[in-house]
Design a protein around this motif. Structure first.
Motif, PDB file in Angstrom:
ATOM      1  N   THR A  25       0.823  -1.215   0.000  1.00 38.09           N
ATOM      2  CA  THR A  25       0.000   0.000   0.000  1.00 38.09           C
ATOM      3  C   THR A  25       0.854   1.261   0.000  1.00 38.09           C
ATOM      4  OG1 THR A  25      -0.130  -0.076   2.423  1.00 38.09           O
ATOM      5  CG2 THR A  25      -1.886  -1.179   1.195  1.00 38.09           C
ATOM      6  N   GLY A  26       1.981   1.221  -0.673  1.00 39.00           N
ATOM      7  CA  GLY A  26       2.906   2.349  -0.646  1.00 39.00           C
ATOM      8  C   GLY A  26       2.508   3.519  -1.515  1.00 39.00           C
ATOM      9  N   GLN A  27       1.449   3.368  -2.307  1.00 40.20           N
ATOM     10  CA  GLN A  27       1.019   4.453  -3.187  1.00 40.20           C
ATOM     11  C   GLN A  27      -0.449   4.780  -2.929  1.00 40.20           C
ATOM     12  OE1 GLN A  27       2.826   2.239  -6.410  1.00 40.20           O
ATOM     13  NE2 GLN A  27       4.007   4.036  -7.018  1.00 40.20           N
ATOM     14  N   SER A  28      -0.811   6.045  -3.138  1.00 36.03           N
ATOM     15  CA  SER A  28      -2.115   6.548  -2.695  1.00 36.03           C
ATOM     16  C   SER A  28      -3.147   6.653  -3.807  1.00 36.03           C
ATOM     17  CB  SER A  28      -1.931   7.925  -2.049  1.00 36.03           C
ATOM     18  OG  SER A  28      -1.362   8.841  -2.976  1.00 36.03           O
ATOM     19  N   ALA A  29      -2.813   6.201  -5.002  1.00 34.80           N
ATOM     20  CA  ALA A  29      -3.717   6.286  -6.148  1.00 34.80           C
ATOM     21  C   ALA A  29      -3.522   5.036  -7.005  1.00 34.80           C
ATOM     22  CB  ALA A  29      -3.430   7.558  -6.934  1.00 34.80           C
ATOM     23  N   PRO A  30      -4.353   4.837  -8.034  1.00 32.27           N
ATOM     24  CA  PRO A  30      -4.201   3.638  -8.871  1.00 32.27           C
ATOM     25  C   PRO A  30      -2.757   3.377  -9.291  1.00 32.27           C
ATOM     26  CG  PRO A  30      -6.188   4.794  -9.493  1.00 32.27           C
ATOM     27  CD  PRO A  30      -5.519   5.642  -8.449  1.00 32.27           C
ATOM     28  N   VAL A  31      -2.353   2.106  -9.203  1.00 27.59           N
ATOM     29  CA  VAL A  31      -1.000   1.694  -9.578  1.00 27.59           C
ATOM     30  C   VAL A  31      -1.070   1.168 -11.005  1.00 27.59           C
ATOM     31  CG1 VAL A  31       0.996   0.299  -8.953  1.00 27.59           C
ATOM     32  CG2 VAL A  31      -0.558   1.103  -7.167  1.00 27.59           C
ATOM     33  N   LEU A  32      -0.310   1.779 -11.902  1.00 24.17           N
ATOM     34  CA  LEU A  32      -0.463   1.529 -13.334  1.00 24.17           C
ATOM     35  C   LEU A  32       0.551   0.546 -13.910  1.00 24.17           C
ATOM     36  CD1 LEU A  32      -1.142   5.185 -14.548  1.00 24.17           C
ATOM     37  CD2 LEU A  32      -2.791   3.440 -13.823  1.00 24.17           C
ATOM     38  N   SER A  33       1.664   0.325 -13.232  1.00 21.53           N
ATOM     39  CA  SER A  33       2.705  -0.537 -13.795  1.00 21.53           C
ATOM     40  C   SER A  33       3.535  -1.162 -12.689  1.00 21.53           C
ATOM     41  CB  SER A  33       3.620   0.269 -14.730  1.00 21.53           C
ATOM     42  OG  SER A  33       4.196   1.360 -14.031  1.00 21.53           O
ATOM     43  N   CYS A  34       4.112  -2.323 -12.981  1.00 24.86           N
ATOM     44  CA  CYS A  34       4.988  -3.004 -12.024  1.00 24.86           C
ATOM     45  C   CYS A  34       5.980  -3.866 -12.787  1.00 24.86           C
ATOM     46  CB  CYS A  34       4.196  -3.827 -11.016  1.00 24.86           C
ATOM     47  SG  CYS A  34       3.173  -5.148 -11.727  1.00 24.86           S
ATOM     48  N   ALA A  35       7.144  -4.098 -12.182  1.00 26.46           N
ATOM     49  CA  ALA A  35       8.175  -4.907 -12.836  1.00 26.46           C
ATOM     50  C   ALA A  35       9.152  -5.442 -11.801  1.00 26.46           C
ATOM     51  CB  ALA A  35       8.928  -4.087 -13.881  1.00 26.46           C
ATOM     52  N   TYR A  36       9.638  -6.670 -12.032  1.00 27.61           N
ATOM     53  CA  TYR A  36      10.648  -7.296 -11.175  1.00 27.61           C
ATOM     54  C   TYR A  36      12.047  -7.019 -11.708  1.00 27.61           C
ATOM     55  CZ  TYR A  36       7.490 -10.218  -8.370  1.00 27.61           C
ATOM     56  OH  TYR A  36       6.545 -10.665  -7.481  1.00 27.61           O
ATOM     57  N   SER A  37      13.014  -6.991 -10.795  1.00 22.98           N
ATOM     58  CA  SER A  37      14.418  -6.975 -11.199  1.00 22.98           C
ATOM     59  C   SER A  37      14.801  -8.363 -11.707  1.00 22.98           C
ATOM     60  CB  SER A  37      15.313  -6.579 -10.022  1.00 22.98           C
ATOM     61  OG  SER A  37      15.161  -7.490  -8.943  1.00 22.98           O
ATOM     62  N   ALA A  38      15.931  -8.443 -12.429  1.00 23.10           N
ATOM     63  CA  ALA A  38      16.341  -9.709 -13.041  1.00 23.10           C
ATOM     64  C   ALA A  38      16.613 -10.795 -12.016  1.00 23.10           C
ATOM     65  CB  ALA A  38      17.578  -9.488 -13.910  1.00 23.10           C
ATOM     66  N   ASP A  39      17.046 -10.408 -10.807  1.00 27.43           N
ATOM     67  CA  ASP A  39      17.304 -11.405  -9.769  1.00 27.43           C
ATOM     68  C   ASP A  39      16.075 -11.664  -8.900  1.00 27.43           C
ATOM     69  OD1 ASP A  39      17.147  -9.119  -8.239  1.00 27.43           O
ATOM     70  OD2 ASP A  39      19.251  -9.103  -7.648  1.00 27.43           O
ATOM     71  N   GLY A  40      14.966 -10.981  -9.187  1.00 28.68           N
ATOM     72  CA  GLY A  40      13.728 -11.195  -8.444  1.00 28.68           C
ATOM     73  C   GLY A  40      13.714 -10.609  -7.048  1.00 28.68           C
ATOM     74  N   GLN A  41      14.772  -9.872  -6.666  1.00 28.91           N
ATOM     75  CA  GLN A  41      14.847  -9.361  -5.304  1.00 28.91           C
ATOM     76  C   GLN A  41      14.076  -8.063  -5.115  1.00 28.91           C
ATOM     77  OE1 GLN A  41      18.616  -9.238  -3.333  1.00 28.91           O
ATOM     78  NE2 GLN A  41      19.422 -10.994  -4.424  1.00 28.91           N
ATOM     79  N   MET A  42      13.904  -7.298  -6.192  1.00 28.19           N
ATOM     80  CA  MET A  42      13.225  -6.018  -6.079  1.00 28.19           C
ATOM     81  C   MET A  42      12.023  -5.944  -7.003  1.00 28.19           C
ATOM     82  SD  MET A  42      16.175  -3.097  -5.552  1.00 28.19           S
ATOM     83  CE  MET A  42      17.157  -3.527  -6.975  1.00 28.19           C
ATOM     84  N   LEU A  43      11.071  -5.097  -6.622  1.00 26.69           N
ATOM     85  CA  LEU A  43       9.848  -4.892  -7.382  1.00 26.69           C
ATOM     86  C   LEU A  43       9.592  -3.394  -7.438  1.00 26.69           C
ATOM     87  CD1 LEU A  43       7.270  -6.163  -8.709  1.00 26.69           C
ATOM     88  CD2 LEU A  43       6.257  -6.193  -6.414  1.00 26.69           C
ATOM     89  N   VAL A  44       9.361  -2.869  -8.644  1.00 30.90           N
ATOM     90  CA  VAL A  44       9.125  -1.439  -8.813  1.00 30.90           C
ATOM     91  C   VAL A  44       7.704  -1.223  -9.328  1.00 30.90           C
ATOM     92  CG1 VAL A  44      10.041  -1.407 -11.178  1.00 30.90           C
ATOM     93  CG2 VAL A  44      10.027   0.699  -9.834  1.00 30.90           C
ATOM     94  N   SER A  45       7.093  -0.112  -8.954  1.00 32.18           N
ATOM     95  CA  SER A  45       5.751   0.207  -9.440  1.00 32.18           C
ATOM     96  C   SER A  45       5.608   1.701  -9.658  1.00 32.18           C
ATOM     97  CB  SER A  45       4.687  -0.281  -8.447  1.00 32.18           C
ATOM     98  OG  SER A  45       4.799   0.387  -7.205  1.00 32.18           O
TER      99      SER A  45
END
Length: 511
Positions: free
Chosen positions: A255-275
């Protein structure tokens, strides 16, 4: 006794101390909303409502001579690279998916979507065998990417397909729709599972992590991220059950964002996730536990796209402000954050564990490959395998030889006739390979093949990290199957795991 549990302010303070994400450049080639970003090993592609696709070198982010690509008649919604970066696919409201050569920038093929529906999303399988595209009318097309021919079609009624992603093994894919559901399909377009109302008001993006995992019951598992109009980013565990089909279980709701989340992606090692979100922020999480690491604020409008580079510590984010920001994540930052959090949460537990480790004796302090013959015999006694102790002793089996044993060699070389006993020994050895050593070395730092601390970790097509020399030797001398899953490796391409390498370096120098 466990150490103190960190408060939210503790976590934020510690994250700020080691915050190493920095904006390194902003690309402003597009004249309208940026809809998608995609990396290959050496290139970055971005697509826009301005009908174009721009292609840059990921070394210095200079635009390639043949960029922009202008073959679409309407806005371009999505773009993705083939596994080795030789081709780029882009899809558009013009009802086509165009395949471009990244050597020349020329159009290789134009795939017309069934029913001439606007195409909202496309994805290429990890081995570049298939391409899936989703339409505004709910249709799904599965293409043979090699021959550029339509293989299968499917549909979800009364909705638009706006998200899709292949599993890392390439045998399944997931779709997300404006209706809010996530659906799993196989390559014959059989509908395997539906997670209805995964996101209220609709799914906006979904992506599988690059790794294939193994559940506690031995089943194959995948981690899936999805985001939507409900302002949530969710992490799911998808399990392939041999008898009961597919199980999909929610692991984390972020719940780190306060409005609709439009995109997401994993890092190549799977350790991080960006949105990226309508609230104009970019958030970066530690994916395993869903811990918020960074919140980035540099876009002026909705953040519609995000992607990690597979070969460098870089993130690209695209926005309705017509720009693409390139962020650098310092080597090892995600692993460093994870390690700091782990040590702080259980600092006293670590000292207790260390004390107990000193009290324990013999083989438990060593990596299996370092075990002596006596250590192996002691392990056999602990595991209730007294029936084979004399055989192992007479054949002078040490730790390295133990790890190399198979059911066949137990019969042909050690002459253990009982099939049940051979199976029991092999199961114990497999459990031993999967178990972390008790000298304090994190198991993820050990190569699954050698069980030694990795010096040059690389990610193979099965999603696991190995010591480069060990996996190269495995591939050259064995059949092309995964050492962890026994499934075929779709490609022998190995990707350096820089984040893991830096984490191992920091851990070893701190010992």
């Amino acid at each position: 006794m466990l150490g103190r549990i960190l408060s939210g302010s503790d976590l934020r303070t510690r994250q700020q101390d080691i915050n190493m994400v920095s904006l390194i450049c902003t690309l402003q080639s597009h004249r309208d909303d940026v809809n998608c970003c995609a990396f290959s090993g050496s290139l970055l592609a971005t697509c826009s409502a301005d009908k174009s696709v721009c292609v840059y070198s990921s070394r210095d982010f200079s635009e390639l001579p043949f960029s922009p690509l202008t073959g679409h008649g309407y806005g371009v919604h999505c773009c993705c690279f083939s596994a080795c970066g030789q081709y780029l696919a882009s899809c558009s409201t013009d009802a086509t998916t165009v395949v471009w050569s990244m050597d020349t920038g020329e159009i290789e093929a134009i795939l017309e979507h069934p029913g001439r529906s606007p195409v909202r999303v496309c994805a290429i399988s990890p081995d570049s065998s298939y391409l899936v595209s989703g339409g505004s009318d709910g249709t799904i097309a599965l293409w043979d990417f090699t021959s550029r021919t339509l293989r299968r079609t499917g549909a979800v009624t009364d909705t638009s397909i706006v998200a899709c992603s292949f599993t890392p093994c390439g045998q399944l894919f997931v779709t997300g729709s404006t209706y809010g559901d996530l659906r799993l399909w196989d390559l014959d377009m059989n509908h395997l599972h539906a997670e209805k109302n995964a996101h209220d008001l609709g799914v906006s993006c979904c992506q599988f992590a690059p790794q294939i995992m193994k559940g506690t019951d031995g089943c194959v598992q995948f981690q899936l991220a999805s985001c939507g109009q409900d302002s949530l980013l969710k992490i799911w565990m998808v399990s392939l059950l041999s008898a009961a089909g597919i199980k999909m279980q929610l692991a984390h709701t972020l719940t780190g964002q306060s409005a609709p989340v439009l995109s997401c992606a994993y890092s190549a090692d799977g350790q991080m996730l960006v949105s990226g979100s309508v609230d104009k922020t970019v958030t970066v999480y530690q994916a395993k536990e869903g811990i918020l690491l960074y919140t980035l604020n540099q876009h002026d409008r909705y953040v519609t796209a995000c992607a990690f580079s597979p070969t460098a510590p870089l993130i690209a984010t695209g926005s309705m402000d017509k720009s693409v920001n390139i962020w650098k994540v310092e080597d090892g930052s995600s692993a460093q954050v994870i390690l700091v959090l782990v040590f702080l949460i259980s600092d006293e537990a670590a000292s207790v564990s260390s004390s107990e480790g000193r009290k324990s004796c013999g083989h438990s302090r060593l990596m299996v490959s370092e075990w002596s013959e006596e250590d192996v015999l002691a392990w056999l006694r602990e595991e209730g395998l007294e029936a084979v102790i004399d055989v192992f002793k007479s054949n002078n089996i040490d730790g390295e030889e133990l790890l190399s044993l198979t059911k066949e060699t137990l019969g042909s070389e050690l002459h253990i006739e009982s099939l049940g006993l051979r199976s029991k020994v092999i199961k114990k050895i497999e459990d031993l390979k999967m178990a972390p050593v008790s000298n304090g070395t994190p198991d993820e730092y050990l190569c699954p093949i050698t069980r030694e601390i990795m010096k040059d970790p690389v990610i193979a097509a099965d999603g696991y990290s190995y010591e480069r020399e060990a996996i190269e030797s495995w591939i050259s001398t064995k059949s092309r199957t995964s050492p962890m899953t026994n499934l075929p490796l779709q490609t022998t391409l190995l990707t350096p795991n820089r984040t893991l390498k830096m984490a191992i370096f920091r851990w070893t120098t701190g010992q």
